[in-house]
Motif scaffolding. Structure first.
Motif, PDB file in Angstrom:
ATOM      1  N   PRO A   1       0.812  -1.222   0.000  1.00 42.70           N
ATOM      2  CA  PRO A   1       0.000   0.000   0.000  1.00 42.70           C
ATOM      3  C   PRO A   1       0.849   1.278   0.000  1.00 42.70           C
ATOM      4  O   PRO A   1       1.924   1.299   0.580  1.00 42.70           O
ATOM      5  N   TRP A   2       0.334   2.304  -0.660  1.00 42.27           N
ATOM      6  CA  TRP A   2       1.016   3.594  -0.771  1.00 42.27           C
ATOM      7  C   TRP A   2       0.213   4.680  -0.061  1.00 42.27           C
ATOM      8  O   TRP A   2      -1.003   4.585   0.014  1.00 42.27           O
ATOM      9  N   PRO A   3       0.899   5.735   0.370  1.00 38.37           N
ATOM     10  CA  PRO A   3       0.145   6.950   0.704  1.00 38.37           C
ATOM     11  C   PRO A   3      -0.541   7.416  -0.589  1.00 38.37           C
ATOM     12  O   PRO A   3      -0.036   7.132  -1.666  1.00 38.37           O
ATOM     13  N   PRO A   4      -1.658   8.106  -0.491  1.00 41.70           N
ATOM     14  CA  PRO A   4      -2.444   8.374  -1.702  1.00 41.70           C
ATOM     15  C   PRO A   4      -1.823   9.432  -2.620  1.00 41.70           C
ATOM     16  O   PRO A   4      -2.448  10.439  -2.922  1.00 41.70           O
ATOM     17  N   TYR A   5      -0.610   9.164  -3.066  1.00 43.75           N
ATOM     18  CA  TYR A   5       0.087  10.135  -3.914  1.00 43.75           C
ATOM     19  C   TYR A   5      -0.693  10.471  -5.187  1.00 43.75           C
ATOM     20  O   TYR A   5      -0.659  11.596  -5.668  1.00 43.75           O
ATOM     21  N   SER A   6      -1.365   9.502  -5.752  1.00 41.98           N
ATOM     22  CA  SER A   6      -2.019   9.750  -7.044  1.00 41.98           C
ATOM     23  C   SER A   6      -3.359  10.458  -6.894  1.00 41.98           C
ATOM     24  O   SER A   6      -3.940  10.899  -7.879  1.00 41.98           O
ATOM     25  N   PHE A   7      -3.872  10.522  -5.667  1.00 39.97           N
ATOM     26  CA  PHE A   7      -5.223  11.057  -5.492  1.00 39.97           C
ATOM     27  C   PHE A   7      -5.283  12.290  -4.612  1.00 39.97           C
ATOM     28  O   PHE A   7      -6.277  12.975  -4.575  1.00 39.97           O
ATOM     29  N   ALA A   8      -4.211  12.547  -3.894  1.00 40.02           N
ATOM     30  CA  ALA A   8      -4.295  13.638  -2.933  1.00 40.02           C
ATOM     31  C   ALA A   8      -3.125  14.593  -2.993  1.00 40.02           C
ATOM     32  O   ALA A   8      -2.975  15.427  -2.133  1.00 40.02           O
ATOM     33  N   VAL A   9      -2.275  14.460  -4.016  1.00 37.32           N
ATOM     34  CA  VAL A   9      -1.173  15.407  -4.057  1.00 37.32           C
ATOM     35  C   VAL A   9      -1.748  16.786  -4.337  1.00 37.32           C
ATOM     36  O   VAL A   9      -2.434  17.002  -5.326  1.00 37.32           O
ATOM     37  N   LEU A  10      -1.501  17.677  -3.384  1.00 36.24           N
ATOM     38  CA  LEU A  10      -2.071  19.017  -3.506  1.00 36.24           C
ATOM     39  C   LEU A  10      -1.072  19.909  -4.212  1.00 36.24           C
ATOM     40  O   LEU A  10       0.102  19.916  -3.885  1.00 36.24           O
ATOM     41  N   ARG A  11      -1.554  20.616  -5.183  1.00 34.13           N
ATOM     42  CA  ARG A  11      -0.688  21.551  -5.889  1.00 34.13           C
ATOM     43  C   ARG A  11      -1.035  22.948  -5.407  1.00 34.13           C
ATOM     44  O   ARG A  11      -2.196  23.278  -5.265  1.00 34.13           O
ATOM     45  N   ASP A  12      -0.030  23.703  -5.173  1.00 43.02           N
ATOM     46  CA  ASP A  12      -0.328  25.081  -4.786  1.00 43.02           C
ATOM     47  C   ASP A  12       0.639  26.007  -5.492  1.00 43.02           C
ATOM     48  O   ASP A  12       1.842  25.872  -5.378  1.00 43.02           O
TER      49      ASP A  12
END
Lengths: 104, 258
Positions: free
Chosen positions: B245-256
């Protein structure tokens, strides 16, 4: 290329000789030359198939073309064996463009 | 310009105070929490020279720097993700100082809240599928019904067959990869298809025909992993690989855009 820069280290001037392992240089040069030949050979095969597909070659011409390409492939194999190279060796990584030759 | 900036790893909601305790961040820096209301950011203080605009432009070209930084970033995100739902930020997200981080948490509280709600109780899994170079079988057609071929013509025919079978087995693999992705996507809460990885860097053989990420309910973990195994069996043209399992890098990477 397995080249070590001259260890002379004379600043501002090119060394008279570049010290290299002559066998490695020969092998690398053979590799480079064979890679280019292999690229051309593969292009010729593609072109030949296109010509055949167009359908305006005589049967004899097709036969001749096929034979020539077959002999070329054999010769290529012999050269590779002679220099102890594999098909995978005859490929150059062009970085962002990917490999020079298609990989199976 | 100050001589240090604040590096943000991830955003989380209402974390326990000890989530960052003893956690070592980039370049050995301690990891701290910057709070604003319900939300908190996991941050480190880093050198402004190294992580400022000029520094980043230079350092992002340096593969060793990149590797060290990515590892440091992932280490913090993984450790935090094990303790609470976290939304990771893209690598090398930096703000001038903690106050700026707090301001961003305030301004974007709603978006961050939605993202965190989406990933809470879910885990990211990766599924990659490759063509199997071994499995490409040249189709043998016995030319029994035709006159014996001359060698040149036979060679040309072999060439064509080889080319066609290579093309058709590649197409077959792509079709199967699409089926695999569609099946997994039905079970997953959300899914993403990433571009195939670079062959040299990732060190694989064959062709990567699927690089998918799936956000799966924790309650469906077993179902998902066994489905992957099943699909690997029913799609012989592919080599299927499950990661996570991964941290949700593909679904929650926040761009600012700071």
């Amino acid at each position: 290329m397995a080249e070590r820069p001259g260890t002379g280290g004379r600043t501002g001037r090119l060394p008279h000789r570049i010290e290299t392992d002559s066998e490695a240089v020969q092998r690398d040069l053979a590799k480079l030359v064979l890679t280019i030949i292999e690229l051309i050979r593969q292009l010729m095969e593609r072109q030949a198939l296109r010509r055949v597909d167009e359908g305006n070659l005589h049967e004899d011409q097709e036969e001749e073309l096929g034979m020539a390409l077959m002999k070329l492939e054999e010769a290529m194999g012999e050269l590779r064996d002679h220099f102890g190279l594999t098909t995978e060796d005859l490929n150059i990584d062009l970085g962002p463009l990917g490999p020079l030759l298609p990989r199976d | 310009m100050a001589d240090s900036v604040t590096y943000v790893y991830a955003i989380t909601r209402a974390p326990r105070d000890d989530i960052a305790a003893g956690l070592e961040g980039i370049a050995g820096s301690p990891v701290r929490l910057v709070r604003s209301g319900e939300l908190a950011a996991l941050v480190s203080t880093v050198d402004a020279e190294e992580f400022g605009e000029q520094g980043l432009r230079r350092n992002l070209e340096d593969i060793h720097w990149l590797e060290t930084t990515v590892r440091g970033h992932n280490h913090v995100v993984n450790a935090a993700a094990a303790a609470a739902p976290v939304a990771p930020l893209g690598m090398a997200t930096v703000y001038f100082n903690d106050d700026r981080v707090r301001a961003v948490l305030d301004e974007r509280a709603e978006v961050f809240g939605e993202v965190l709600a989406e990933i809470t109780g879910r885990t990211e899994w990766g599924v990659k599928a490759y063509t199997d170079p071994e499995s490409a079988q040249p189709e043998r057609e016995g030319g029994a019904d035709t006159a014996p071929e001359r060698p040149g013509a036979a060679y040309l025919r072999k060439l064509r067959e080889r080319r066609e079978s290579k093309e058709s087995s590649r197409q077959e693999a792509v079709d199967q990869a699409e089926q695999v992705h569609a099946t997994l996507s039905e079970l997953a809460r959300a899914s993403r298809v990433h571009p195939p990885q670079n062959r040299e860097l990732a060190g694989y053989r064959g062709q990567m025909v699927l690089n998918g990420a799936y956000l799966v309910d924790d309650s469906a973990t077993d179902e998902f992993t066994s489905l992957v195994g099943e699909l690997a069996g029913t799609h012989p043209a592919l080599r299927v690989e499950l990661t996570g399992p991964w941290p949700p890098y593909s679904f929650a990477v926040l761009r600012d855009g700071n």
